[in-house]
Design a protein around this motif. Structure first.
Motif, mmCIF file in Angstrom:
data_model
loop_
_atom_site.group_PDB
_atom_site.id
_atom_site.type_symbol
_atom_site.label_atom_id
_atom_site.label_comp_id
_atom_site.label_asym_id
_atom_site.label_seq_id
_atom_site.Cartn_x
_atom_site.Cartn_y
_atom_site.Cartn_z
ATOM 1 N N HIS A 115 -5.099 8.483 6.137
ATOM 2 C CA HIS A 115 -4.019 7.871 5.358
ATOM 3 C C HIS A 115 -3.787 8.712 4.116
ATOM 4 O O HIS A 115 -4.443 8.544 3.103
ATOM 5 N N GLU A 116 -2.850 9.640 4.213
ATOM 6 C CA GLU A 116 -2.528 10.516 3.082
ATOM 7 C C GLU A 116 -1.497 9.860 2.194
ATOM 8 O O GLU A 116 -0.699 9.060 2.638
ATOM 9 N N ARG A 117 -1.489 10.247 0.947
ATOM 10 C CA ARG A 117 -0.483 9.776 0.005
ATOM 11 C C ARG A 117 0.859 10.380 0.381
ATOM 12 O O ARG A 117 0.977 11.577 0.601
ATOM 13 N N ARG A 166 1.518 4.303 -2.726
ATOM 14 C CA ARG A 166 1.220 5.692 -2.374
ATOM 15 C C ARG A 166 2.398 6.628 -2.638
ATOM 16 O O ARG A 166 2.226 7.837 -2.729
ATOM 17 N N THR A 167 3.610 6.104 -2.756
ATOM 18 C CA THR A 167 4.773 6.954 -3.058
ATOM 19 C C THR A 167 4.851 7.284 -4.544
ATOM 20 O O THR A 167 5.604 8.163 -4.939
ATOM 21 N N LYS A 170 -1.733 -0.833 7.405
ATOM 22 C CA LYS A 170 -1.484 0.511 6.868
ATOM 23 C C LYS A 170 -0.317 1.178 7.564
ATOM 24 O O LYS A 170 -0.062 0.957 8.746
ATOM 25 N N ASP A 199 0.823 -1.209 0.000
ATOM 26 C CA ASP A 199 0.000 0.000 0.000
ATOM 27 C C ASP A 199 0.859 1.261 0.000
ATOM 28 O O ASP A 199 0.673 2.145 -0.829
ATOM 29 N N VAL A 200 1.821 1.333 0.911
ATOM 30 C CA VAL A 200 2.620 2.555 1.016
ATOM 31 C C VAL A 200 3.556 2.719 -0.183
ATOM 32 O O VAL A 200 3.807 3.838 -0.629
#
Length: 132
Positions: free
Chosen positions: A113-115, A20-21, A103, A16-17
């Motif tokens: 949960h921000e990008r 998101r990057t 998360k 997930d992270v």
């Protein structure tokens, strides 16, 4: 044969992270088939701003992908507070991210949960990552 534990929450959080990057084409694999299970030979990589970022020689696939996630987010900018992301100490000038279950959450507001803002090409060069 030793049973290998598999932390699905850590895997989900890392994937997930990484997404998101802004990193793309994530891959997890084994470097060499001749090494016994449990030996540190797993890798994970992703394309990030035209550069292949890798984490290699880990004891399992989850450890490899989690190391890659940590490598990609540490030092990036939180898009909510604008501070540099840290995975360690609680310096007021940094936004401390932690993993909570499936998360990664930002320290400036653990309920959203921000990008994660990708590190710029200039910031990558300052960290010693070569241009593609």
């Amino acid at each position: 044969m030793k049973e290998v534990e598999f932390d699905e929450d850590a895997l989900d959080a890392a994937l997930d992270v990484i997404g998101r990057t802004g990193a793309r084409r994530t891959e997890i694999g084994y470097l060499d088939d001749d090494v016994p299970v449990g030996e540190p030979n797993w890798y994970a990589y992703a394309q990030f701003h035209g550069t292949r970022i890798a984490a290699e020689h880990h004891v399992g696939p989850v450890e490899a992908i989690e190391a890659l996630a940590r490598k990609l987010i540490a030092g990036g900018r939180c898009t909510h507070c604008g501070k540099t992301i840290t995975l360690g100490g609680g310096d007021a000038g940094l936004c401390r991210w932690t993993r909570e279950g499936k998360k990664w959450v930002r320290g400036c507001q653990a309920t959203h949960h921000e990008r994660a803002h990708p590190v710029t090409d200039e910031e990558l060069r300052k960290m010693g990552v070569p241009d593609d």
